[in-house]
Design an enzyme around this catalytic site. Structure first.
Site, PDB file in Angstrom:
ATOM      1  N   HIS A  46       0.794  -1.223   0.000  1.00  0.00           N
ATOM      2  CA  HIS A  46       0.000   0.000   0.000  1.00  0.00           C
ATOM      3  C   HIS A  46       0.834   1.284   0.000  1.00  0.00           C
ATOM      4  CE1 HIS A  46      -3.802  -2.224   1.343  1.00  0.00           C
ATOM      5  NE2 HIS A  46      -3.890  -1.852   0.083  1.00  0.00           N
ATOM      6  N   ARG A  99     -16.379  -4.476 -16.944  1.00  0.00           N
ATOM      7  CA  ARG A  99     -16.109  -5.909 -16.811  1.00  0.00           C
ATOM      8  C   ARG A  99     -17.009  -6.490 -15.743  1.00  0.00           C
ATOM      9  NH1 ARG A  99     -10.174  -7.952 -15.233  1.00  0.00           N
ATOM     10  NH2 ARG A  99     -10.723  -7.206 -13.158  1.00  0.00           N
ATOM     11  N   GLU A 153      -7.399 -13.938 -21.394  1.00  0.00           N
ATOM     12  CA  GLU A 153      -6.382 -14.021 -20.344  1.00  0.00           C
ATOM     13  C   GLU A 153      -6.059 -15.466 -19.990  1.00  0.00           C
ATOM     14  OE1 GLU A 153      -7.781 -11.841 -16.891  1.00  0.00           O
ATOM     15  OE2 GLU A 153      -9.848 -12.447 -17.238  1.00  0.00           O
ATOM     16  N   ARG A 167       1.543 -14.453 -10.454  1.00  0.00           N
ATOM     17  CA  ARG A 167       1.848 -13.026 -10.603  1.00  0.00           C
ATOM     18  C   ARG A 167       2.094 -12.326  -9.287  1.00  0.00           C
ATOM     19  NH1 ARG A 167      -4.111 -10.830 -12.648  1.00  0.00           N
ATOM     20  NH2 ARG A 167      -3.779  -8.854 -11.587  1.00  0.00           N
TER      21      ARG A 167
HETATM   22  C1  PEP Z   1      -5.452  -8.964 -16.496  1.00  0.00           C
HETATM   23  O1  PEP Z   1      -5.517 -10.105 -16.057  1.00  0.00           O
HETATM   24  O2  PEP Z   1      -4.596  -8.581 -17.302  1.00  0.00           O
HETATM   25  C2  PEP Z   1      -6.422  -7.937 -16.064  1.00  0.00           C
HETATM   26  C3  PEP Z   1      -6.459  -6.735 -16.608  1.00  0.00           C
HETATM   27  O3  PEP Z   1      -7.260  -8.240 -15.060  1.00  0.00           O
HETATM   28  P1  PEP Z   1      -6.864  -8.264 -13.505  1.00  0.00           P
HETATM   29  O4  PEP Z   1      -5.525  -7.595 -13.360  1.00  0.00           O
HETATM   30  O5  PEP Z   1      -7.959  -7.548 -12.828  1.00  0.00           O
HETATM   31  O6  PEP Z   1      -6.807  -9.741 -13.228  1.00  0.00           O
HETATM   32 MG    MG Z   2      -7.248 -10.861 -15.029  1.00  0.00          MG
END
Ligand code: PEP
Ligand code: MG
Length: 575
Positions: free
Chosen positions: A190, A334, A433, A467
């Site tokens: 944060h 979305r 994705e 990620r």
């Molecule tokens: C992604 O996965 O690239 C995306 C834009 O969605 P989020 O980061 O919300 O998973």
């Molecule tokens: Mg995503």
């Protein structure tokens, strides 16, 4: 001496080091007689109430002085305070151990922190700072210690701290604290998020730094490269003073592009739009010259609360953004993308071994059609006020897409029967994705109005690298040829069907990736608001022809580092 950490907020700062003392609050352990246990618990509850009240005040001040997104951090703190698992465990400990409230707060907090530290999830580990912040606040109220402040700072300094809690960061006086460095944290912690919006150059995750620095040492913070120089030579100071000036000049220069079009030097037009989480973010997007919204992450409407948002509440939130952008500019909403690292405590979702591969987004919506239908009703109703497009997240199969469209059709029929206005031709697209969809893009392209490539997830699924896990971050490679080939294939398949392709992952705002993506034929780039103007400047300097040559050359390479340095070199020639 030169040290390297993680770049949290770009820019340069020079000045003397100010060491924020570690203000560990000392807590004594004392027995509480049985008959006084109730009043001890009451004392704890009073402290809880005061802390919550104080946080509401900080939240409001932050909203006014920094921004709504940052203010939400304190909603998260209030939630921690009000989490029955946390406060319940403290009360239970006071009662069962017959001990004072301060001691119980400390023990329970330490237990949670230990648990967080053992988790293989960078995001959760970073949330430890929030919990420490909340427990210190509680302890200060219990012990009657006045709120810790950074008021000792009277001159321009570079702040060094083991960790900066979000409330420390919110209290920073931007005129005094010109940069900061912390031992722990990552780009998603944060304090890093806040540093970016407060535009304070910052480097985080610099292990052992506080131990090395002495108050008054002269320091250079290079927030752009994630570097810190302690007691540097005169010529380096001179160099950084120059860098600082050109950085400021560049920022002012960029502001001139706010109402310019995003068009290459040879006349190819693309759309540079913004990613937002709530209606307030949309204002920031407008002031940064975004040509619309490419990703409205609606899950933030569902988070930080105790129950699902009503149709009316959602309708107002979607309508507000749409109205702001008018009929001309698209707003891509979305549908709910919950799950993965974004949980909704009140939904009672199952604990999973691999949440990113689990029950999330469209999978949940097709199961909980009650939730999905409410959201679709709200989106459709708002579509009457502007140019809304609907986008489904995490689609893996054609059946899911068709299933979602079926629910949409039912909702449309409902609205027609109720004579409620909506845009009958609202475009419907999907996020690409999941690699399965990228591979099958030719089939999907026949059944959607547009694609938006979500590289944040696409990269993690393609490379099998979480990620949020910094240990495998070396594998999280946007410029890996496998990722670039998937992107190129998606664009080609969509264009064959006459459909447009956007990208809304972080990669879309990356200036090194941009020439490649442009060359691959990407139509729309959706990014954080602050990236829009730098991206526009680059687009306007580039020719589309050059971008296509770059993309072609890059597809023949196979090493992400080689690709990166090639693009950078090519860009240097142009700029
Ligand atoms: C992604 O996965 O690239 C995306 C834009 O969605 P989020 O980061 O919300 O998973
Ligand atoms: Mg995503």
């Amino acid at each position: 001496m030169e040290y390297t950490g993680i770049s949290a907020a770009s820019g340069y700062a020079l000045g003397p080091a100010f060491l924020l003392q570690d203000q560990q609050i000392k807590v004594a352990k004392s027995e509480v007689p049985k008959e006084q246990l109730n009043s001890e618990i009451q004392r704890f509850e009073e402290a809880l109430g005061k802390a919550a009240q104080e946080l509401e005040g900080i939240k409001e001040r932050t909203r006014q002085t920094i921004g709504p997104e940052e203010a939400e951090i304190f909603s998260a703190h209030i939630m921690v305070l009000q989490d029955p698992e946390y406060s319940g465990a403290i009360k239970e400990m006071i009662r069962s151990e017959e001990r004072n409230a301060e001691w119980a707060v400390q023990v329970v907090t330490d237990n949670f922190l230990e648990l967080f530290a053992s988790m293989d999830n960078a995001y959760i580990r970073e949330r430890a700072a929030d919990l420490r912040d909340v427990s210190n606040r509680l302890l200060r109220h219990l012990l009657g210690i006045s709120t810790q402040s950074l008021t000792e700072i009277t001159e321009k300094v570079i702040l060094f701290a083991y960790d900066l809690t979000p409330s420390d960061t919110a209290q920073l006086d931007r005129d005094k604290v010109v940069g900061f460095v912390t031992n722990i944290g990552g780009r998603t912690s944060h304090s890093a998020i806040m540093a970016r919006s407060m535009e304070i150059p910052a480097v985080v995750g610099m292990q052992g730094m506080v131990e090395k620095i002495k108050a008054g040492d002269f320091v250079i913070v290079d927030g752009s490269e994630g570097k810190v120089f302690v007691n540097p030579a005169e010529d380096l100071i001179h160099l950084y003073k120059e860098k600082q000036i050109s950085y400021e000049v560049q920022r002012l220069e960029l502001k001139k592009l706010v109402s310019q079009r995003s068009i290459t030097s040879d006349g190819h037009k693309v759309e540079l739009v913004a990613n937002i989480g709530n209606p307030q973010d949309a204002l920031v997007a407008v002031t940064n010259g975004a040509e619309g919204i490419g990703l409205y992450r609606t899950e933030f409407l569902y988070m930080g609360r105790q129950e699902l948002p009503s149709e009316e509440e959602q309708f107002e939130a979607y309508k507000a953004v749409t109205v702001m952008f008018g009929k001309e500019h698209p707003v891509v909403i979305r549908s709910l993308d919950i799950g993965g690292d974004k949980a909704l405590p009140y939904l009672d979702m199952p604990k999973e071994m691999n949440p990113f591969l689990g029950y999330r987004a469209i999978r949940l919506c097709l199961d909980r059609t009650d939730i999905f239908r409410t959201q679709l009703r709200a989106i459709l109703r708002a579509s009457a006020y502007g140019n809304i497009k609907l986008m489904y997240p995490m689609i893996a199969t054609l059946e899911e897409l068709r299933g979602a469209n079926k629910v949409l059709e039912v909702v449309k029929q409902e609205l027609l029967a109720e004579e409620i206005d909506f845009n009958k031709d609202m475009e419907v697209g999907i996020m690409v994705e999941i690699p399965a969809v990228a591979v099958m893009a030719d089939r999907f392209a026949k059944e959607v109005d547009f694609f938006s490539i979500g590289t944040n997830d696409l990269i993690q699924y393609t490379m099998a690298a979480d990620r949020t896990n910094e240990t495998v971050s070396y594998l999280y490679q946007p410029l890996n040829l496998a990722v670039l080939r998937l992107i190129g294939g998606v664009i080609e398949a969509a264009h064959k069907e006459g459909k447009r392709v956007a990208m809304c992952g972080e990669m879309a705002g990356d200036l090194t990736a941009l020439p490649i993506l442009l060359g691959l034929g990407l139509d729309e780039f959706s990014m954080s608001a602050s990236s829009v103007l730098p991206a526009r400047a680059l687009v306007r300097q580039l020719s589309w022809e050059k971008a296509r040559t770059i993309a072609e050359a890059v597809l023949k390479m196979d090493n992400p580092l080689e690709i990166e340095s090639f693009v950078k070199q090519e860009m240097q020639r142009i700029t």
